[in-house]
Design a protein around this motif. Structure first.
Motif, PDB file in Angstrom:
ATOM      1  N   LEU A 169       0.779  -1.564   0.169  1.00 32.79           N
ATOM      2  CA  LEU A 169       0.363  -0.105   0.065  1.00 32.79           C
ATOM      3  C   LEU A 169       0.831   1.450  -0.090  1.00 32.79           C
ATOM      4  O   LEU A 169       1.728   1.349   0.074  1.00 32.79           O
ATOM      5  N   SER A 170       0.553   2.073  -0.583  1.00 34.77           N
ATOM      6  CA  SER A 170       1.156   4.005  -0.061  1.00 34.77           C
ATOM      7  C   SER A 170       1.243   3.685   1.138  1.00 34.77           C
ATOM      8  O   SER A 170       0.417   3.460   1.489  1.00 34.77           O
ATOM      9  N   HIS A 171       1.641   5.339   1.488  1.00 36.73           N
ATOM     10  CA  HIS A 171       1.862   5.708   2.598  1.00 36.73           C
ATOM     11  C   HIS A 171       0.633   6.135   3.225  1.00 36.73           C
ATOM     12  O   HIS A 171       0.265   5.787   4.626  1.00 36.73           O
ATOM     13  N   GLY A 172      -0.119   6.516   2.418  1.00 33.17           N
ATOM     14  CA  GLY A 172      -2.077   7.262   2.837  1.00 33.17           C
ATOM     15  C   GLY A 172      -2.670   5.886   3.078  1.00 33.17           C
ATOM     16  O   GLY A 172      -3.155   5.900   3.863  1.00 33.17           O
ATOM     17  N   GLN A 173      -2.431   5.021   2.553  1.00 35.45           N
ATOM     18  CA  GLN A 173      -3.335   4.327   2.686  1.00 35.45           C
ATOM     19  C   GLN A 173      -2.733   3.417   3.638  1.00 35.45           C
ATOM     20  O   GLN A 173      -3.753   2.500   4.618  1.00 35.45           O
ATOM     21  N   THR A 226       0.417  13.093   1.525  1.00 29.81           N
ATOM     22  CA  THR A 226       0.022  14.202   0.248  1.00 29.81           C
ATOM     23  C   THR A 226      -1.237  15.152   0.341  1.00 29.81           C
ATOM     24  O   THR A 226      -1.956  15.054   1.557  1.00 29.81           O
ATOM     25  N   ASP A 227      -1.421  16.062   0.062  1.00 36.02           N
ATOM     26  CA  ASP A 227      -2.209  17.272   0.291  1.00 36.02           C
ATOM     27  C   ASP A 227      -3.746  16.893   0.780  1.00 36.02           C
ATOM     28  O   ASP A 227      -4.396  16.543   1.333  1.00 36.02           O
ATOM     29  N   ALA A 228      -4.266  15.351  -0.653  1.00 37.43           N
ATOM     30  CA  ALA A 228      -5.067  15.455  -1.173  1.00 37.43           C
ATOM     31  C   ALA A 228      -5.467  14.432  -0.581  1.00 37.43           C
ATOM     32  O   ALA A 228      -6.599  13.647   0.158  1.00 37.43           O
ATOM     33  N   GLU A 229      -4.654  13.742   0.543  1.00 38.81           N
ATOM     34  CA  GLU A 229      -4.614  12.750   1.212  1.00 38.81           C
ATOM     35  C   GLU A 229      -4.574  12.936   2.696  1.00 38.81           C
ATOM     36  O   GLU A 229      -5.549  12.797   3.998  1.00 38.81           O
ATOM     37  N   THR A 230      -4.223  14.214   2.370  1.00 39.59           N
ATOM     38  CA  THR A 230      -4.577  14.734   4.399  1.00 39.59           C
ATOM     39  C   THR A 230      -6.443  15.379   3.874  1.00 39.59           C
ATOM     40  O   THR A 230      -6.872  15.390   5.248  1.00 39.59           O
ATOM     41  N   ALA A 231      -6.443  15.561   3.101  1.00 38.36           N
ATOM     42  CA  ALA A 231      -7.819  15.796   2.914  1.00 38.36           C
ATOM     43  C   ALA A 231      -8.611  15.339   3.446  1.00 38.36           C
ATOM     44  O   ALA A 231      -9.979  15.476   4.102  1.00 38.36           O
ATOM     45  N   ALA A 232      -8.628  14.366   3.047  1.00 40.88           N
ATOM     46  CA  ALA A 232      -9.112  12.728   2.850  1.00 40.88           C
ATOM     47  C   ALA A 232      -9.469  12.343   4.387  1.00 40.88           C
ATOM     48  O   ALA A 232     -10.476  12.033   5.103  1.00 40.88           O
ATOM     49  N   THR A 233      -8.256  12.028   4.761  1.00 44.15           N
ATOM     50  CA  THR A 233      -8.070  12.167   6.620  1.00 44.15           C
ATOM     51  C   THR A 233      -8.688  12.904   6.966  1.00 44.15           C
ATOM     52  O   THR A 233      -9.462  12.391   8.564  1.00 44.15           O
TER      53      THR A 233
END
Lengths: 250, 375
Positions: free
Chosen positions: A152-156, A183-190
Motif C-alpha cells: 500500500l501507499s503511505h497514506g493507505q 500528500t495534500d489530497a490524502e491529508t484532506a481525505a483523512t
C-alpha cells in the motif's frame, strides 16, 4: 460541575514521567469528555508521545492519576488489557503487518476472543465479516483487500491502521500524527474521515500540521515541556502570547 | 467474504500424497520385494539412514515453525530433540534386562559399573513404553514451557534469545556428561536389544521404525500447516514483523509465543524419540551447541517460513553431509560454512525462494521472509 472522575472519557491528573532525571511529562492534567474530538499540538519534546504511552500502558508514570471512564486505572493495567478496554492507538510511524493482506490485518484487529484456542479453531462469523466489510468501505480500501499491506501507499497504510482501530470498536481513539508524510489530497481525505468518525467516538489527535488541525475545527490543547500551556479554539491558542513565544522563540 | 487459506490446495494435497507414497510405501517396497541382487533393491543399511534424515526433517519443521513464522530463532532445539531421545533411550535400556554385560535384571550396565544399588527416581516407570513415550514429549515440552515463560515474559527476543538457547543446550550438555546425573555420562545409552518385543537391529524392525517416522513426519507437517493457516498463524507472522503492534491490538504475545514454542519442542521430542532406536545410541554430544546451529542452517537452506522448505533443507543438507563426510571428511565443516554464507547472501529465501522467483512472484500461502525490518 460534576465530578470529572465519573463522567470524563479520559482523566489525567498530575502525571509525571521522568527519564534519567529529564521530565518528559511534568504534572500533566487533561480531561477529555465523551464524544469529544480534541487536537493536541506542541513542539518536539513537549511530551505528546509520552502522554500516549502513559494512556496505553507502555510507560508507567512516576506519579499521577490516569482514569478511563472513571473506572479503569490506566497506570495499573498492561497494554493488551488497555487495548481491550476500548482504547485504540495509531502510531506515528504506520505499522501495519506488511506480510499480511489488508483484510488479514483487519481480521487480527477485530474485537474478538483473543485466546489462542479461539484463534486456532474459530473463523469469523457473519456479523464480523459484515463489520470487516463496513470498515473496508469506510477507510476506502475495499478494492485492495486481498493485497499485501506492504504494497500500500503511505497514506493507505495510515488508513488501514485507522481501520484496524475501528474494527476493535474503540471508545477512545488516539491518533499520533495521522497525516505525517501524506500528500495534500490524502491529508484532506483523512481530515474528512476523522470528522466523520468523531460523530460517534471520542478521538484525540496529536498533530504538527496546523492546516490539518484547523480543518478539524476542534478544541486544541497545547503541550509544552510536559504540561498544558494553553487550551481553547485554534484561533484562541494561536493568539495566546505564551504559545507564540514557545513556537517562535524570543 | 474473506479469502481463506486452505490447509492444502488441490495440487498441494497431490504433492503431499505423492511424497507420502514415495516415503512410506515405495521405499519400504524397494527395500523388501526386489531380489537381493536386483538393481532396484534398496540396500538394508540405507533404511535407518533415511529414517534418520526424516527425524531431522521433523526437527527442521519444528524450528521453521517458530523461526520462520514467529521469528523466534532458537539455537537450542537440539536439546529438546536430545531429551526426547534420552527418554526413548531409557526405555530401551530398561528392555535390555538380564541380557546386559552384568546381567542385572533392573539396573542398566553403567549403574552396576558405578556400584549403584537401586534405580534412581528419574528412571522409574521407564520399563513401560507408554510412559517413556509420554516422557519423550512431556520433558521437552515442560522445559520449553519453563524456559519460554521466563524468556518471553521478560521480552527477550532476537539475538539475545538465540544466545540463551545456546547456553541452555550447553548447560544440558555439561550436565549429561556427568556420571552422577545417572544418564550414562559421556557414553550415553546404547547397546539396545528390543523395542516393544521386536529386535532393534532386525531389518524388519528398522523398516517398521522408518515407516512410522515417515508417517510422523507427514502428520507433523499437517499439524504445522494447520497452525500456520489459521488466524493464529497470521498472528505469528504479525508478531514476527511488529511484535509491539500486536500487543497494542490486544493479544498476549507471550502466550502466543509460548504456545508455539512448546508445540515446536514437542515435535523435537517426537523426532528424538524416533531417532534413537534407529541410530542405536544417544549420548551427550547430541546437546552440542553446533548441532542446534546446524538445524537452523537446514531451515535457511530449504527456505525459512515455508514448511516444505524446512523438510527439503534437512534432507538435502544431510544427504550432502553423508556423501561428503564419506568422500572428503575434512571438507564438511568448510562446506557447511560456505553453504550458510551462500544462502544468506545469495538466496535469503532458500531453495524454495529460488523456485518462487522462477515462478514470477505470485503469492503462495507461505511466509516469505520480510524484506523490511521492523524494530
Amino acid at each position: 460541575m460534576t465530578d470529572p472522575l465519573s463522567t470524563a472519557q479520559l482523566y489525567l491528573d498530575g502525571i509525571t514521567v521522568s527519564f534519567d532525571g529529564f521530565k518528559a511529562l511534568n504534572a500533566l492534567s487533561l480531561v477529555i469528555e465523551p464524544g469529544e474530538l480534541r487536537t493536541i499540538i506542541g513542539p518536539n519534546g513537549a511530551g505528546k508521545t509520552t502522554m500516549m504511552d502513559v494512556i496505553t500502558g507502555k510507560t508507567r508514570p512516576d506519579s499521577g492519576t490516569a482514569m478511563f471512564e472513571g473506572r479503569h486505572d490506566l497506570t495499573r493495567l498492561d497494554e493488551p488489557t488497555i487495548a481491550n478496554l476500548g482504547i485504540g492507538r495509531k502510531f506515528q510511524k504506520p505499522t501495519v503487518f506488511e506480510n499480511l493482506t489488508v483484510e488479514e490485518n483487519l481480521e487480527l484487529a477485530l474485537k474478538d476472543d483473543r485466546r489462542i484456542r479461539h484463534t486456532l479453531f474459530r473463523r469469523l462469523d457473519e456479523e464480523q465479516e459484515a463489520k470487516l466489510e463496513r470498515v473496508l468501505a469506510q477507510v476506502g480500501l475495499m478494492r485492495r483487500r486481498t493485497e499485501l499491506a506492504g504494497l500500500l501507499s503511505h497514506g493507505q497504510k495510515q488508513w488501514l491502521e485507522i481501520g484496524m482501530l475501528l474494527v476493535h470498536d474503540p471508545r477512545l481513539i488516539l491518533l499520533d500524527e495521522p497525516v505525517a508524510g501524506m500528500t495534500d489530497a490524502e491529508t484532506a481525505a483523512t481530515a474528512d474521515l476523522i470528522t466523520r468518525l468523531a460523530r460517534d467516538r471520542t478521538i484525540v489527535v496529536v498533530e504538527h500540521d496546523m492546516v490539518f488541525v484547523r480543518s478539524l475545527g476542534a478544541k486544541v490543547t497545547v503541550l509544552h515541556e510536559g504540561s498544558v500551556l494553553a487550551e481553547g479554539s485554534i484561533d484562541a491558542v494561536q493568539n495566546h502570547p505564551r504559545v507564540i513565544e514557545v513556537y517562535l522563540g524570543r | 467474504m474473506m479469502r481463506r487459506t486452505p490447509l492444502l490446495t488441490g495440487s498441494g494435497w497431490l504433492v503431499f500424497l505423492a511424497a507420502m507414497l514415495v516415503a512410506a510405501v515405495l521405499i519400504p517396497v524397494l527395500a523388501t520385494l526386489p531380489p537381493p541382487d536386483s538393481m532396484f533393491r534398496l540396500p538394508a543399511y540405507l533404511v535407518p539412514l533415511f529414517g534418520k534424515y526424516l527425524c531431522y526433517a521433523i526437527l527442521a519443521l519444528a524450528l521453521d515453525l517458530i523461526w520462520g513464522y514467529a521469528g523466534i530463532l532458537s539455537l537450542g532445539h537440539g536439546a529438546f530433540f536430545a531429551l526426547g531421545g534420552y527418554a526413548m533411550g531409557m526405555y530401551l535400556m530398561r528392555q535390555i534386562g538380564t541380557r546386559g554385560v552384568y546381567g542385572d535384571p533392573i539396573l542398566p550396565d553403567f549403574m552396576v559399573f558405578l556400584n549403584w544399588r537401586e534405580l534412581p527416581f528419574a528412571w522409574w516407570g521407564f520399563h513401560n513404553f507408554a510412559y517413556a513415550a509420554f516422557m519423550a514429549l512431556a520433558v521437552p515440552g515442560a522445559l520449553a514451557a519453563l524456559f519460554g515463560w521466563f524468556a518471553f515474559r521478560s521480552r527477550v527476543t532476537g539475538v539475545y534469545l538465540s544466545i540463551i538457547t545456546q547456553a541452555m543446550t550447553y548447560a544440558l550438555l555439561l550436565a549429561f556428561f556427568r556420571n552422577d546425573m545417572g544418564f550414562g555420562g559421556n557414553n550415553g545409552l546404547t547397546d539396545f536389544k528390543e523395542i516393544l518385543g521386536y529386535e532393534v537391529q532386525a531389518p524388519s524392525t528398522r523398516l517398521g521404525l522408518y515407516v512410522i517416522t515417515a508417517v510422523a513426519l507427514g502428520l507433523s507437517f499437517l499439524v504445522c500447516r494447520f497452525v500456520v493457516t489459521t488466524r493464529f498463524g497470521r498472528l505469528l507472522l504479525a508478531l514476527r514483523d511488529a511484535e509491539s503492534r500486536v500487543r497494542f491490538i490486544g493479544y498476549s504475545t507471550t502466550g502466543a509465543k509460548l504456545f508455539v514454542f512448546v508445540l515446536s519442542a514437542l515435535l523435537c521430542g517426537l523426532a528424538g524419540a524416533l531417532y534413537v532406536p534407529q541410530v542405536g545410541i544417544i549420548n551427550p554430544s547430541e546437546f552440542q551447541p553446533g548441532n542446534s546451529i546446524e538445524v537452523a542452517i537446514w531451515v535457511a537452506v530449504g527456505g525459512r517460513g515455508t514448511l516444505v522448505g524446512a523438510i527439503l533443507g534437512a534432507l538435502v543438507v544431510n544427504f550432502v553431509k553423508t556423501w561428503l563426510t564419506g568422500a572428503a571428511p575434512e571438507l564438511w565443516l568448510f562446506a557447511l560454512g560456505a553453504l550458510f554464507i551462500v544462502v544468506t547472501l545469495a538466496m535469503p529465501n532458500g531453495i524454495l525462494g529460488l523456485v518462487a522467483q522462477a515462478k514470477q512472484w505470485r503469492r503462495t500461502p507461505t511466509a516469505p521472509v520480510a524484506e523490511t525490518v521492523h524494530d
